[in-house]
Write a protein that holds these residues in place. Structure first.
Motif, PDB file in Angstrom:
ATOM      1  N   ALA A   1     -17.903 -87.556  26.824  1.00  0.00           N
ATOM      2  CA  ALA A   1     -19.001 -86.923  26.071  1.00  0.00           C
ATOM      3  C   ALA A   1     -19.827 -86.032  26.995  1.00  0.00           C
ATOM      4  CB  ALA A   1     -19.895 -87.997  25.438  1.00  0.00           C
ATOM      5  N   ASN A   2     -19.712 -86.252  28.308  1.00  0.00           N
ATOM      6  CA  ASN A   2     -20.483 -85.418  29.229  1.00  0.00           C
ATOM      7  C   ASN A   2     -19.788 -84.060  29.424  1.00  0.00           C
ATOM      8  OD1 ASN A   2     -21.780 -84.277  31.619  1.00  0.00           O
ATOM      9  ND2 ASN A   2     -22.803 -86.267  31.683  1.00  0.00           N
ATOM     10  N   LEU A   3     -20.572 -83.015  29.294  1.00  0.00           N
ATOM     11  CA  LEU A   3     -20.009 -81.666  29.368  1.00  0.00           C
ATOM     12  C   LEU A   3     -19.433 -81.355  30.754  1.00  0.00           C
ATOM     13  CD1 LEU A   3     -22.660 -79.672  27.287  1.00  0.00           C
ATOM     14  CD2 LEU A   3     -20.357 -80.343  26.599  1.00  0.00           C
TER      15      LEU A   3
ATOM     16  N   THR B   1     -26.777 -85.270  39.965  1.00  0.00           N
ATOM     17  CA  THR B   1     -28.182 -85.652  40.153  1.00  0.00           C
ATOM     18  C   THR B   1     -28.969 -84.954  39.054  1.00  0.00           C
ATOM     19  OG1 THR B   1     -27.791 -85.739  42.516  1.00  0.00           O
ATOM     20  CG2 THR B   1     -30.094 -85.752  41.794  1.00  0.00           C
ATOM     21  N   LYS B   2     -29.513 -85.763  38.146  1.00  0.00           N
ATOM     22  CA  LYS B   2     -30.108 -85.219  36.918  1.00  0.00           C
ATOM     23  C   LYS B   2     -31.623 -85.089  37.081  1.00  0.00           C
ATOM     24  CE  LYS B   2     -29.337 -83.801  32.834  1.00  0.00           C
ATOM     25  NZ  LYS B   2     -28.518 -82.611  32.680  1.00  0.00           N
ATOM     26  N   ASN B   3     -32.084 -83.840  37.199  1.00  0.00           N
ATOM     27  CA  ASN B   3     -33.526 -83.579  37.300  1.00  0.00           C
ATOM     28  C   ASN B   3     -34.088 -82.959  36.031  1.00  0.00           C
ATOM     29  OD1 ASN B   3     -33.695 -84.353  40.074  1.00  0.00           O
ATOM     30  ND2 ASN B   3     -32.658 -82.443  40.589  1.00  0.00           N
TER      31      ASN B   3
ATOM     32  N   ALA C   1     -22.911 -72.929  23.086  1.00  0.00           N
ATOM     33  CA  ALA C   1     -23.238 -71.497  23.117  1.00  0.00           C
ATOM     34  C   ALA C   1     -23.903 -71.081  24.419  1.00  0.00           C
ATOM     35  CB  ALA C   1     -24.149 -71.161  21.935  1.00  0.00           C
ATOM     36  N   ASP C   2     -24.551 -72.018  25.110  1.00  0.00           N
ATOM     37  CA  ASP C   2     -25.299 -71.656  26.314  1.00  0.00           C
ATOM     38  C   ASP C   2     -24.445 -71.644  27.580  1.00  0.00           C
ATOM     39  OD1 ASP C   2     -27.533 -71.483  24.792  1.00  0.00           O
ATOM     40  OD2 ASP C   2     -28.488 -73.310  25.540  1.00  0.00           O
ATOM     41  N   VAL C   3     -23.196 -72.131  27.488  1.00  0.00           N
ATOM     42  CA  VAL C   3     -22.396 -72.276  28.709  1.00  0.00           C
ATOM     43  C   VAL C   3     -22.107 -70.923  29.387  1.00  0.00           C
ATOM     44  CG1 VAL C   3     -20.194 -73.075  29.660  1.00  0.00           C
ATOM     45  CG2 VAL C   3     -21.462 -74.516  28.070  1.00  0.00           C
TER      46      VAL C   3
ATOM     47  N   PRO D   1     -32.784 -84.362  29.524  1.00  0.00           N
ATOM     48  CA  PRO D   1     -31.743 -84.067  28.533  1.00  0.00           C
ATOM     49  C   PRO D   1     -32.361 -83.639  27.193  1.00  0.00           C
ATOM     50  CG  PRO D   1     -31.321 -86.165  29.604  1.00  0.00           C
ATOM     51  CD  PRO D   1     -32.701 -85.744  29.997  1.00  0.00           C
ATOM     52  N   ALA D   2     -31.578 -82.859  26.445  1.00  0.00           N
ATOM     53  CA  ALA D   2     -31.989 -82.381  25.108  1.00  0.00           C
ATOM     54  C   ALA D   2     -33.384 -81.780  25.143  1.00  0.00           C
ATOM     55  CB  ALA D   2     -31.894 -83.520  24.090  1.00  0.00           C
ATOM     56  N   SER D   3     -33.578 -80.835  26.073  1.00  0.00           N
ATOM     57  CA  SER D   3     -34.930 -80.318  26.297  1.00  0.00           C
ATOM     58  C   SER D   3     -35.054 -78.810  26.116  1.00  0.00           C
ATOM     59  CB  SER D   3     -35.377 -80.681  27.715  1.00  0.00           C
ATOM     60  OG  SER D   3     -34.624 -79.942  28.651  1.00  0.00           O
ATOM     61  N   GLY D   4     -33.965 -78.124  25.746  1.00  0.00           N
ATOM     62  CA  GLY D   4     -34.053 -76.671  25.545  1.00  0.00           C
ATOM     63  C   GLY D   4     -33.964 -75.875  26.824  1.00  0.00           C
ATOM     64  N   MET D   5     -33.561 -76.512  27.933  1.00  0.00           N
ATOM     65  CA  MET D   5     -33.426 -75.785  29.206  1.00  0.00           C
ATOM     66  C   MET D   5     -31.970 -75.726  29.676  1.00  0.00           C
ATOM     67  SD  MET D   5     -36.769 -76.856  31.426  1.00  0.00           S
ATOM     68  CE  MET D   5     -36.476 -78.621  31.361  1.00  0.00           C
ATOM     69  N   GLY D   6     -31.054 -75.892  28.749  1.00  0.00           N
ATOM     70  CA  GLY D   6     -29.638 -75.782  29.140  1.00  0.00           C
ATOM     71  C   GLY D   6     -29.013 -77.139  29.390  1.00  0.00           C
ATOM     72  N   GLY D   7     -29.612 -77.905  30.240  1.00  0.00           N
ATOM     73  CA  GLY D   7     -29.166 -79.280  30.466  1.00  0.00           C
ATOM     74  C   GLY D   7     -27.669 -79.407  30.664  1.00  0.00           C
ATOM     75  N   GLY D   8     -27.017 -80.030  29.699  1.00  0.00           N
ATOM     76  CA  GLY D   8     -25.579 -80.256  29.775  1.00  0.00           C
ATOM     77  C   GLY D   8     -24.816 -78.941  29.934  1.00  0.00           C
ATOM     78  N   SER D   9     -25.276 -77.884  29.252  1.00  0.00           N
ATOM     79  CA  SER D   9     -24.592 -76.587  29.363  1.00  0.00           C
ATOM     80  C   SER D   9     -24.700 -76.065  30.785  1.00  0.00           C
ATOM     81  CB  SER D   9     -25.221 -75.544  28.427  1.00  0.00           C
ATOM     82  OG  SER D   9     -25.332 -76.040  27.130  1.00  0.00           O
ATOM     83  N   ALA D  10     -25.868 -76.220  31.405  1.00  0.00           N
ATOM     84  CA  ALA D  10     -26.050 -75.754  32.786  1.00  0.00           C
ATOM     85  C   ALA D  10     -25.140 -76.546  33.721  1.00  0.00           C
ATOM     86  CB  ALA D  10     -27.514 -75.912  33.199  1.00  0.00           C
ATOM     87  N   ASP D  11     -25.015 -77.842  33.483  1.00  0.00           N
ATOM     88  CA  ASP D  11     -24.135 -78.672  34.319  1.00  0.00           C
ATOM     89  C   ASP D  11     -22.673 -78.243  34.160  1.00  0.00           C
ATOM     90  OD1 ASP D  11     -26.401 -80.072  34.989  1.00  0.00           O
ATOM     91  OD2 ASP D  11     -25.992 -81.769  33.666  1.00  0.00           O
ATOM     92  N   ALA D  12     -22.264 -78.048  32.886  1.00  0.00           N
ATOM     93  CA  ALA D  12     -20.877 -77.629  32.626  1.00  0.00           C
ATOM     94  C   ALA D  12     -20.620 -76.279  33.291  1.00  0.00           C
ATOM     95  CB  ALA D  12     -20.632 -77.528  31.121  1.00  0.00           C
TER      96      ALA D  12
HETATM   97  P1  ATP Z   1     -29.998 -76.397  25.073  1.00  0.00           P
HETATM   98  O1  ATP Z   1     -31.005 -75.816  25.985  1.00  0.00           O
HETATM   99  O2  ATP Z   1     -28.658 -75.731  25.201  1.00  0.00           O
HETATM  100  O3  ATP Z   1     -30.479 -76.559  23.674  1.00  0.00           O
HETATM  101  P2  ATP Z   1     -30.435 -79.106  25.518  1.00  0.00           P
HETATM  102  O4  ATP Z   1     -31.323 -79.159  26.711  1.00  0.00           O
HETATM  103  O5  ATP Z   1     -31.073 -79.164  24.184  1.00  0.00           O
HETATM  104  O6  ATP Z   1     -29.607 -77.808  25.627  1.00  0.00           O
HETATM  105  P3  ATP Z   1     -28.633 -81.094  26.660  1.00  0.00           P
HETATM  106  O7  ATP Z   1     -29.493 -81.386  27.824  1.00  0.00           O
HETATM  107  O8  ATP Z   1     -27.334 -80.460  26.908  1.00  0.00           O
HETATM  108  O9  ATP Z   1     -29.376 -80.277  25.525  1.00  0.00           O
HETATM  109  O10 ATP Z   1     -28.465 -82.506  25.940  1.00  0.00           O
HETATM  110  C1  ATP Z   1     -27.951 -82.650  24.651  1.00  0.00           C
HETATM  111  C2  ATP Z   1     -27.093 -83.935  24.596  1.00  0.00           C
HETATM  112  O11 ATP Z   1     -25.871 -83.670  25.289  1.00  0.00           O
HETATM  113  C3  ATP Z   1     -27.699 -85.125  25.314  1.00  0.00           C
HETATM  114  O12 ATP Z   1     -28.412 -85.914  24.426  1.00  0.00           O
HETATM  115  C4  ATP Z   1     -26.489 -85.875  25.920  1.00  0.00           C
HETATM  116  O13 ATP Z   1     -26.064 -86.960  25.130  1.00  0.00           O
HETATM  117  C5  ATP Z   1     -25.357 -84.855  25.904  1.00  0.00           C
HETATM  118  N1  ATP Z   1     -24.874 -84.462  27.241  1.00  0.00           N
HETATM  119  C6  ATP Z   1     -23.613 -84.169  27.567  1.00  0.00           C
HETATM  120  N2  ATP Z   1     -23.495 -83.801  28.845  1.00  0.00           N
HETATM  121  C7  ATP Z   1     -24.713 -83.848  29.374  1.00  0.00           C
HETATM  122  C8  ATP Z   1     -25.234 -83.567  30.674  1.00  0.00           C
HETATM  123  N3  ATP Z   1     -24.443 -83.178  31.683  1.00  0.00           N
HETATM  124  N4  ATP Z   1     -26.567 -83.690  30.861  1.00  0.00           N
HETATM  125  C9  ATP Z   1     -27.361 -84.079  29.837  1.00  0.00           C
HETATM  126  N5  ATP Z   1     -26.929 -84.374  28.600  1.00  0.00           N
HETATM  127  C10 ATP Z   1     -25.615 -84.256  28.360  1.00  0.00           C
END
Ligand code: ATP
Length: 303
Positions: free
Chosen positions: A68-70, A87-89, A142-144, A92-103
Motif C-alpha cells: 500500500a506504500n507508494l 524517515t517520515k517528516n 496525479a502528483d507523482v 501523511p494525507a496533508s496536501g503536501m505530496g507525502g506518499g507521492s513525493a516519496d514515490a
Molecule cells: P496530496 O498532497 O497528493 O494530496 P496527501 O498528502 O494528501 O497527498 P499522502 O501523504 O500521500 O497524501 O497520504 C495519503 C495516504 O496514502 C495515507 O493515508 C497513507 O495510508 C497512504 N500512503 C502510501 N504511501 C505513503 C507514504 N510513503 N507516506 C505517507 N502515506 C502513504
C-alpha cells in the motif's frame, strides 16, 4: 552502485484551480507548484532480491510498510528490487505530496542511477521528463510526475502537463498543518463546483511582493470544501493571516496544510515566528523556509 539516499521535498500548491472533470473521474487542474526545504528522506539498498521497507520518524504513525506504500509501488512499476528505509517528516494525507513525493524520490533515484557523474542539471531534467512521458505513472497518483521534477512549475491537465518556471522568485513561507488527515477524494466529493476558471498565463514576477500580488487574485478551489470537512484548517488560516508580515495565507492541495507567505522577513524572524506558532499550538506541525528553486534538494546521492 548498491545504495542511494534521496530527499522527498514537500510539494506546495501556491494556486490550485479545479477546472473540470474528465469522464473517467480524473479532475482537471491548473496549479502553480513549488517545493519546500522540508522533506522525507529515503535510504535505499538495491542489493536485495525482494521489495521491503521500514518507516520511522516523527510522522511515521499509520504509514503502511506493505504494497500500500507508494514507495514500494514505485519500485515495482520499474520492476526493481530494493530495501527502503523511510524517515517520515511530512504529515501523511496533508496536501503536501507525502506518499507521492516519496514515490517520486524513489523513481528519481532509480532512473538517475545510470546517469554519468558529469551529467548537468539540464541532462537530469531531460532524462526525468523523458521517463515521465514513457512510464504509466498516473496509477501512482496525479502528483507523482510533478514531485519527480521538484522544481517550480505550472501544472495542467490531470497533472501530466508540466511547464517548469525559471522566473519564480524564492519566497519565505511558514507551513502549518493541524495534524488532521484529510482525504483528497472526500474533498473532491464535497466540492459544489468543478468548472472553475483556469489560471491566466503567469507573468514575469520580479520579486516576492509581485508574486504575492499575483497569487492574491488566484485561488485554491478545494479550500472551501476542505474547511467544511476539517474546521481546523480555518483556525490555521486565521493564525497565519494574523501573523505580522504575512502577505497571503492559503491551503495547499486538498489540505489540511496551509502556507503563509512573507515578502520581507529575515530568516531569523521567520524562524522566531514559526516558534511562536509552535508554542501557541503544540499539537500543530509547523515548518518554515524558502519556497522556490530547490531542485538540487531532491537529487539522489549514490554509494
Ligand atoms: P496530496 O498532497 O497528493 O494530496 P496527501 O498528502 O494528501 O497527498 P499522502 O501523504 O500521500 O497524501 O497520504 C495519503 C495516504 O496514502 C495515507 O493515508 C497513507 O495510508 C497512504 N500512503 C502510501 N504511501 C505513503 C507514504 N510513503 N507516506 C505517507 N502515506 C502513504
Amino acid at each position: 552502485m548498491k545504495r542511494a539516499k534521496v530527499h522527498a521535498p514537500a510539494k506546495i500548491n501556491l494556486t490550485l484551480h479545479v477546472t473540470g472533470q474528465r469522464d473517467d473521474g480524473y479532475h482537471l487542474l491548473d496549479s502553480l507548484v513549488v517545493f519546500a526545504p522540508v522533506h522525507d528522506t529515503l535510504d535505499m539498498n538495491f542489493d536485495t532480491s525482494d521489495l521491503s521497507m521500514t518507516v520511522e520518524g516523527p510522522e511515521a504513525d499509520g504509514v503502511p510498510t506493505d504494497m500500500a506504500n507508494l514507495v514500494l509501488r514505485a519500485a515495482d512499476i520499474l520492476g526493481e528490487h530494493l530495501a527502503a528505509h523511510l524517515t517520515k517528516n511530512l504529515p501523511p494525507a496533508s496536501g503536501m505530496g507525502g506518499g507521492s513525493a516519496d514515490a517520486a524520490a524513489v523513481l528519481r533515484a532509480l532512473l538517475l542511477r545510470t546517469l554519468p557523474p558529469e551529467a548537468t542539471l539540464d541532462d537530469i531534467v531531460a532524462q526525468l521528463l523523458q521517463k515521465i512521458q514513457a512510464l504509466e505513472l498516473h496509477a501512482l497518483g496525479a502528483d507523482v510526475p510533478m514531485c519527480m521534477l521538484n522544481m517550480p512549475m505550472h501544472v495542467r491537465g490531470i497533472g501530466e502537463q508540466m511547464t517548469p518556471l525559471g522566473g519564480i522568485p524564492p519566497i519565505n513561507a511558514l507551513l502549518v498543518n493541524p495534524r488532521r488527515a484529510v482525504s483528497t477524494p472526500e474533498v473532491f466529493r464535497a466540492m459544489t463546483t468543478r468548472d472553475n476558471p483556469p489560471m491566466p498565463e503567469i507573468p514575469t514576477l520580479p520579486d516576492a511582493a509581485a508574486l504575492i500580488a499575483f497569487l492574491k487574485d488566484m485561488r485554491n478551489d478545494m479550500q472551501v470544501a476542505a474547511k467544511a470537512i476539517e474546521p481546523s484548517i480555518g483556525d490555521v488560516l486565521t493564525t497565519l493571516e494574523r501573523t505580522p508580515g504575512c502577505g497571503l495565507a492559503r491551503m495547499s492541495g486538498s489540505g489540511a496544510s496551509c502556507f503563509g507567505l512573507f515578502a520581507d522577513i529575515s530568516d531569523e524572524e521567520l524562524a522566531k515566528t514559526a516558534q511562536t506558532i509552535r508554542r501557541a499550538h503544540p499539537d500543530w506541525w509547523v515548518a518554515s523556509g524558502p519556497l522556490g528553486n530547490q531542485f538540487s534538494l531532491g537529487l539522489p546521492t549514490f554509494s
